[in-house]
Write an enzyme that holds these catalytic residues in place. Structure first.
Site, PDB file in Angstrom:
ATOM      1  N   THR A   1     -16.173  49.823  28.049  1.00 35.27           N
ATOM      2  CA  THR A   1     -16.162  48.517  28.710  1.00 35.27           C
ATOM      3  C   THR A   1     -17.555  48.083  29.139  1.00 35.27           C
ATOM      4  OG1 THR A   1     -13.989  49.176  29.565  1.00 35.27           O
ATOM      5  CG2 THR A   1     -14.922  47.170  30.446  1.00 35.27           C
TER       6      THR A   1
ATOM      7  N   ASN B   1     -15.229  41.511  30.816  1.00 35.32           N
ATOM      8  CA  ASN B   1     -15.843  41.803  32.104  1.00 35.32           C
ATOM      9  C   ASN B   1     -17.361  41.909  31.965  1.00 35.32           C
ATOM     10  OD1 ASN B   1     -13.538  42.383  34.163  1.00 35.32           O
ATOM     11  ND2 ASN B   1     -12.908  43.423  32.291  1.00 35.32           N
TER      12      ASN B   1
ATOM     13  N   VAL C   1      -8.630  35.927  31.435  1.00 34.24           N
ATOM     14  CA  VAL C   1      -8.493  36.699  32.669  1.00 34.24           C
ATOM     15  C   VAL C   1      -9.566  37.775  32.697  1.00 34.24           C
ATOM     16  CG1 VAL C   1      -7.013  38.274  33.962  1.00 34.24           C
ATOM     17  CG2 VAL C   1      -6.019  36.269  32.846  1.00 34.24           C
TER      18      VAL C   1
ATOM     19  N   LYS D   1     -13.059  50.596  36.389  1.00 37.04           N
ATOM     20  CA  LYS D   1     -14.096  50.525  35.349  1.00 37.04           C
ATOM     21  C   LYS D   1     -14.450  49.074  35.046  1.00 37.04           C
ATOM     22  CE  LYS D   1     -11.187  49.249  31.859  1.00 37.04           C
ATOM     23  NZ  LYS D   1     -11.326  48.204  30.828  1.00 37.04           N
TER      24      LYS D   1
ATOM     25  N   GLU E   1     -10.273  40.854  34.777  1.00 34.34           N
ATOM     26  CA  GLU E   1      -9.620  41.688  35.790  1.00 34.34           C
ATOM     27  C   GLU E   1     -10.604  42.304  36.780  1.00 34.34           C
ATOM     28  OE1 GLU E   1      -6.597  41.737  36.334  1.00 34.34           O
ATOM     29  OE2 GLU E   1      -5.453  41.402  34.502  1.00 34.34           O
TER      30      GLU E   1
ATOM     31  N   SER F   1      -9.841  51.114  24.717  1.00 40.56           N
ATOM     32  CA  SER F   1      -9.085  50.525  23.604  1.00 40.56           C
ATOM     33  C   SER F   1      -9.249  49.014  23.543  1.00 40.56           C
ATOM     34  CB  SER F   1      -7.594  50.874  23.751  1.00 40.56           C
ATOM     35  OG  SER F   1      -7.154  50.630  25.091  1.00 40.56           O
TER      36      SER F   1
END
Length: 328
Positions: free
Chosen positions: A244, A252, A275, A187, A277, A134
């Site tokens: 992702t 990422n 950020v 992920k 993660e 999402s």
């Protein structure tokens, strides 16, 4: 329903827009007054969700006590390294309100999931995890998206399912909270590696291998921790991994591209300005794998690149030249 979204980054802002569109009364909380005032005056989150107009019906605040006590439902969308601290701050005000946690990650110090952090700081908290493939940029534009509401209490999961379900936002339920959170956290690590593959100018073959073997590693660790294997074949496993690893919406993946191009970790973080993660989760996954004695060669190489200055090209070569083995 009166809903406070705690966290005004891209994902928090997108969820506030979605919930407002469904007809809920929404307040969006920011960590400081200046940010809240800008959102109110400009009706746009230019830093994290540019080009999307914020509806006049959304309220804005930087007062955490006010946001929590006003709400009937609290949605937490905070950086993983700050979630525990804010949960502690919310404790005096939360009462029996359901908390919908949308933060993905693992706490590096404790190696615990985000829902565990909340439950430790707010004993007896009723937490539902919302996770899945999402991107905020698409949810805010009402592009069809499907996610999972996870809770050990299926009545709570169904309660949250009904609140969020919309014609552009389909919600499934799942009782495997641990599996959902492990998939959502790890992920991001594989997406960093997918970005490195792009930064190194490798091809589709390489990325397909990385994603497939990465999913195997995520599943191995999740099952060792007590999650259900089938969860990783669903939206919060392979689904979140696909979105992702393949989209430029993914910070990422974008960070990984810069690392693959030879940028240092500090240079990468400075350029991304958000950020990321996967960097934090990589450290936690690396330590968890050692603790649980689970073989995670991709995670190990990602850790070496991030924290030991290993060359990404060398990391790929070392993965390719590992000893022979069966696939399953």
């Amino acid at each position: 329903m009166r809903i406070s979204v705690i966290g005004s980054g891209g994902w928090g802002t997108a969820l506030a827009i979605l919930l407002d569109k469904k007809g809920h009364n929404v307040t969006l909380w920011s960590w400081c007054k200046a940010e809240s005032d800008v959102l109110l005056s400009e009706k746009e989150n230019k830093a994290y969700l540019p080009g999307i107009t914020l509806p006049d019906s959304i309220a804005f605040t930087w007062d955490l006590e006010k946001a929590v006590t006003w709400a009937e439902l609290v949605v937490t969308v905070l950086p993983s390294h700050r979630l525990r601290a804010y949960a502690k701050e919310m404790k005096p005000y939360i009462g029996d309100r359901v908390i919908v946690n949308c933060t993905k990650g693992l706490e590096p110090e404790s190696l615990k999931t985000m829902s565990c952090c909340i439950e430790e700081e707010i004993p007896g908290a009723r937490v539902v995890v919302l996770s899945g493939p999402s991107h905020a940029e698409e949810v805010a534009r009402f592009i069809p998206t499907t996610v999972v509401a996870a809770s050990c209490d299926m009545a709570l999961a169904e309660f949250v399912q009904d609140i969020f379900m919309f014609d552009s936002f389909r919600v499934y339920t799942n009782s495997d909270v641990l599996g959902v959170e492990i998939g959502g956290a790890l992920k991001n690590v594989i997406a960093l590696c997918a970005g490195m593959v792009d930064g190194l100018s490798y091809g589709d073959n390489t990325k397909a291998a990385l994603m497939t073997r990465g999913l195997s590693e995520i599943t191995r660790l999740g099952v060792a921790l007590g999650a259900k294997k089938e969860t990783f074949n669903g939206l919060t496993g392979i689904g979140d991994l696909i979105v992702t690893c393949t989209s430029m919406h993914s910070r990422n993946r974008r960070a990984g591209i810069l690392l693959g191009q030879g940028k240092s970790l500090d240079e990468t973080l400075s350029e991304i300005k958000m950020v990321t993660e996967g960097i934090t989760s990589c450290s936690a996954a690396y330590e968890l794998a050692k603790k649980m004695n689970v073989d995670m060669p991709i995670v190990n190489e990602a850790y070496a690149v991030l924290y030991e200055n290993k060359n990404p090209r060398t990391a790929v070569l070392d993965l390719m030249m590992r000893g022979k083995k069966e696939e399953f």
